[in-house]
Design an enzyme around this catalytic site. Structure first.
Site, PDB file in Angstrom:
ATOM      1  CE  LYS A   2      -7.479 -15.040  -7.820  1.00 13.19           C
ATOM      2  NZ  LYS A   2      -7.051 -14.725  -6.507  1.00 13.19           N
TER       3      LYS A   2
ATOM      4  CE  LYS B  54     -12.783  -4.503  -7.297  1.00 18.09           C
ATOM      5  NZ  LYS B  54     -13.783  -3.487  -7.380  1.00 18.09           N
TER       6      LYS B  54
ATOM      7  CE  LYS C   1      -4.346  -1.268   0.055  1.00 18.18           C
ATOM      8  NZ  LYS C   1      -5.238  -0.944  -1.043  1.00 18.18           N
TER       9      LYS C   1
END
Ligand code: TRP
Length: 331
Positions: A194, A197, A111
């Site tokens: 895979k 989104k 992050k």
């Protein structure tokens, strides 16, 4: 009966990968375990969503899980921010979570790289909040993907540390729930693996996608130049398409196209057309239910309220005991 807790990100519309990979198992599990399903909306604040988006996202996720068959009378489905007990346990656990160990979390480091302008304390303590989610119900099984295993380990660490510090056995150790042979990995449409989104536009088929959108996405799925010899092994991109067909199409359809491939008579356009129609048919009842539920504000309100009540009953027991062993007393 063992307690299972599943945390659902409030930003994710469900796609077929989520459906076959997890949600389908949840529908069965709710009858076999004491299940808590919650929507992690506090967690989403770490990325500063717009207030209107926050509400709409939570609603969408709730509606989609209900549409798939999570039964609010059987399992407990609730919204994280409806439980003040979670925020309180988070505060308490923060007192024995060390900055050093939080900084070492892989997800935190990622992050920091991804949003360098918004490295807030909520990001750093994300694993503490997740531990509070789990420990508040003293859950022992938590269905999570590989990327969340480190967080789960931290939840065990925080729970054990609390137990040691206050000489209690309040918190059992939570472990990842493994679907075992039921774990189905659904490939995406872009040939890279895979379904997800975050993999890029068009890679995932969402349950709420309209038939036109599904057709468009499937027709754009990555393929190759066709089989070079009879009965050859399928390259990954083709294997992926067949795997999708395996989950949404009939066995006859699958065998039919498999034979065409093996005899080198296949036309990918036909294969995709069929796959698109079968995906549309498969998702049709879910899509209908999503639309119906979305407009039933009354029902959604009732479900959220009922879920919060059931969840708070469990949570308040834990928090009173935690307060007691820490030494808080009312005057
Ligand atoms: N961190 C999880 C994810 O990104 C979501 C989550 C939040 C969660 N709290 C949880 C998952 C508690 C399991 C248990 O997917």
């Amino acid at each position: 009966m063992e307690t299972v807790l599943s945390g659902i990100r409030s930003t994710g519309n469900l796609h077929l990968g989520n459906y076959f990979g997890a949600v389908k198992n949840f529908i069965k599990m709710q009858h076999e375990y004491k299940c808590f399903f919650f929507i992690a909306d506090y967690h989403s604040l770490t990325t500063h969503p717009h207030p209107a988006d926050l509400h709409a996202n939570v609603k969408q996720v709730l509606v989609e899980y209900l549409a798939c068959g999570i039964d609010p009378e059987v399992a407990t489905i609730y919204i994280q921010s409806d439980l003040p007990e979670i925020a309180e346990l988070y505060l308490l656990l923060n007192m024995n979570a060390y900055v050093g160990e939080l900084e070492r979390a892989t997800t935190f480091k990622e992050k920091v790289r991804k949003q360098p302008d918004n490295v807030n304390a909520g990001l750093l303590t994300y694993p503490v909040l997740m531990a509070a989610d789990i420990l508040i119900h003293r859950a022992v099984k938590v269905p999570v993907g590989k990327d969340q295993e480190q967080h789960l380990e931290m939840a065990r660490t925080f729970g054990n540390r609390f137990n040691r510090l206050y000489n209690t056995e309040l918190f059992p150790e939570p472990f990842a729930f493994n679907f075992g042979t039921n774990l189905v990995k659904i490939p995406g449409l872009d040939g890279t693996g895979k379904m997800g989104k975050s993999e890029g536009e068009g890679n995932a088929i969402f349950l709420a996608d309209t038939p036109e959108v599904i057709r468009k996405k499937v027709m754009r799925a990555v393929t190759d130049g066709g089989p070079k010899q009879e009965n050859q092994e399928k390259p990954e991109v083709i294997q992926n398409i067949f795997m999708l067909m395996e989950v949404v199409s009939s066995k006859e359809t699958y065998d039919h196209f498999n034979d065409l491939y093996n005899t080198m008579k296949i036309r990918y356009g036909d294969l995709k057309k069929q796959l698109a129609e079968d995906m549309i048919n498969f998702t049709e009842p879910l899509r209908k239910r999503i639309t119906e539920l979305s407009s039933d504000e009354d029902y959604i309100h009732k479900v959220a309220k009922h879920g919060a009540e059931k969840a708070r009953e469990s949570a308040s027991k834990t928090i009173s005991e935690a307060r007691r062993v820490i030494g808080f007393r009312h005057f």
